[in-house]
Design an enzyme around this catalytic site. Structure first.
Site, short mmCIF file in Angstrom:
data_model
loop_
_atom_site.label_atom_id
_atom_site.label_comp_id
_atom_site.label_asym_id
_atom_site.label_seq_id
_atom_site.Cartn_x
_atom_site.Cartn_y
_atom_site.Cartn_z
N ASN A 69 0.81 -1.22 0.00
CA ASN A 69 0.00 0.00 0.00
C ASN A 69 0.84 1.28 0.00
O ASN A 69 0.32 2.34 -0.32
CB ASN A 69 -0.93 -0.01 1.22
CG ASN A 69 -1.70 1.28 1.36
OD1 ASN A 69 -2.61 1.57 0.58
ND2 ASN A 69 -1.33 2.08 2.36
N TYR A 92 1.78 10.42 -11.62
CA TYR A 92 1.05 9.51 -10.75
C TYR A 92 0.34 8.44 -11.58
O TYR A 92 0.37 7.25 -11.25
CB TYR A 92 0.04 10.30 -9.92
CG TYR A 92 -0.74 9.45 -8.94
CD1 TYR A 92 -0.13 8.95 -7.80
CD2 TYR A 92 -2.08 9.16 -9.15
CE1 TYR A 92 -0.84 8.17 -6.90
CE2 TYR A 92 -2.80 8.39 -8.26
CZ TYR A 92 -2.17 7.90 -7.13
OH TYR A 92 -2.88 7.12 -6.25
N THR A 144 -8.04 10.77 1.90
CA THR A 144 -6.80 10.45 2.59
C THR A 144 -6.08 11.74 2.99
O THR A 144 -6.41 12.83 2.50
CB THR A 144 -5.87 9.64 1.68
OG1 THR A 144 -5.57 10.43 0.51
CG2 THR A 144 -6.52 8.33 1.27
#
Length: 249
Positions: free
Chosen positions: A81, A146, A181
């Site tokens: 993760n 990304y 997040t």
């Protein structure tokens, strides 16, 4: 579906916050012995045993994985993760940032998995779950670097699944939409109009809101469980319909 993980040892990288922390809680609730690999030592007593290693440091990763196996007797579940974000077009991120993001998001998965393989190969319930992203499936503005890294994660997941299916090791990934997040919160704080930016990000999901870390964690727990033993090489979307649905404007 029985998602009992009793007797299984799970390793989660990037388990200190966001999706990783929610996943640790989700696996523990199902009975797993949860361990976390973190880049820096926790400031307070962590809820789960924490082993310090940067996923870009091969020696530190190997030492942490060996210590987990020694301390807990096995490694059955690996959740890759750990990751970093990046914003901008191909003209906005310099070569050093490209190297850093790819080293963490892609090569980091390879390093941790390679270190854990000898232990996973001994498990009758071995499962690897990688954190991918909706950015691997659709074109998002201002996310060139990304998106490239997560596209590589998707391809790597499928290649790993093919390589290790004969060893009884299942490899899958989750592809979240925009998740609530700390990184997304920092993006919102840096925006000229945080409220407007939150509305824009929320509207990208047909459900009209950000994905919560706990919702991604439930998908990871499903893929990690022996009950999903016939699932491998799969990317499970947790994106509020962002990938597949086209809603009227």
């Amino acid at each position: 579906m029985n998602e009992d993980l009793t007797g299984l040892v799970a390793v989660i990288t990037g388990g200190g916050s966001g999706i990783g922390a929610a996943t640790a809680q989700a696996l523990a609730r199902r009975g797993a012995t949860v361990t976390v690999i973190a880049r820096t030592p926790p400031e307070t007593d962590p809820p789960f045993p924490t082993y310090v290693a940067d996923v870009t440091d091969g020696a530190a990763v190997s030492a942490a994985i060996d210590a987990i196996a020694r301390d807990h007797g096995s490694i059955d579940i690996l959740v890759n993760n750990a990751g970093v974000g990046a914003a901008g077009t191909v003209a906005d991120n310099d070569a050093d940032q490209w190297r850093q993001v790819l080293d963490v998001n892609v090569v980091g998965i390879a390093r941790v998995t390679a270190a854990a393989l000898p232990y996973l190969q001994q498990s009758p319930s071995a499962a690897i779950v990688n954190t991918c992203s909706i950015a691997a499936h659709v074109g998002l503005p201002q996310r060139a670097l990304y998106s490239a890294s997560k596209g590589a994660v998707l391809a790597l997941t499928r290649a790993m699944a093919a390589d290790h299916v004969g060893e009884g090791i299942r490899v899958n990934c989750v592809s979240p939409g925009t998740v609530n997040t700390p990184w997304v919160q920092r993006l919102l704080e840096a925006a000229e109009d945080p409220a407007a930016e939150l509305a824009r990000l929320s509207a990208r999901q047909p459900t009209g809101r950000l994905v919560e870390p706990e919702e991604v964690a439930q998908a990871i727990a499903y893929l990690a469980a022996p009950a999903s033993g016939w699932v491998t090489g799969t990317a499970l979307s947790v994106d509020g319909g962002m990938r597949e649905l086209r809603m009227p404007s």
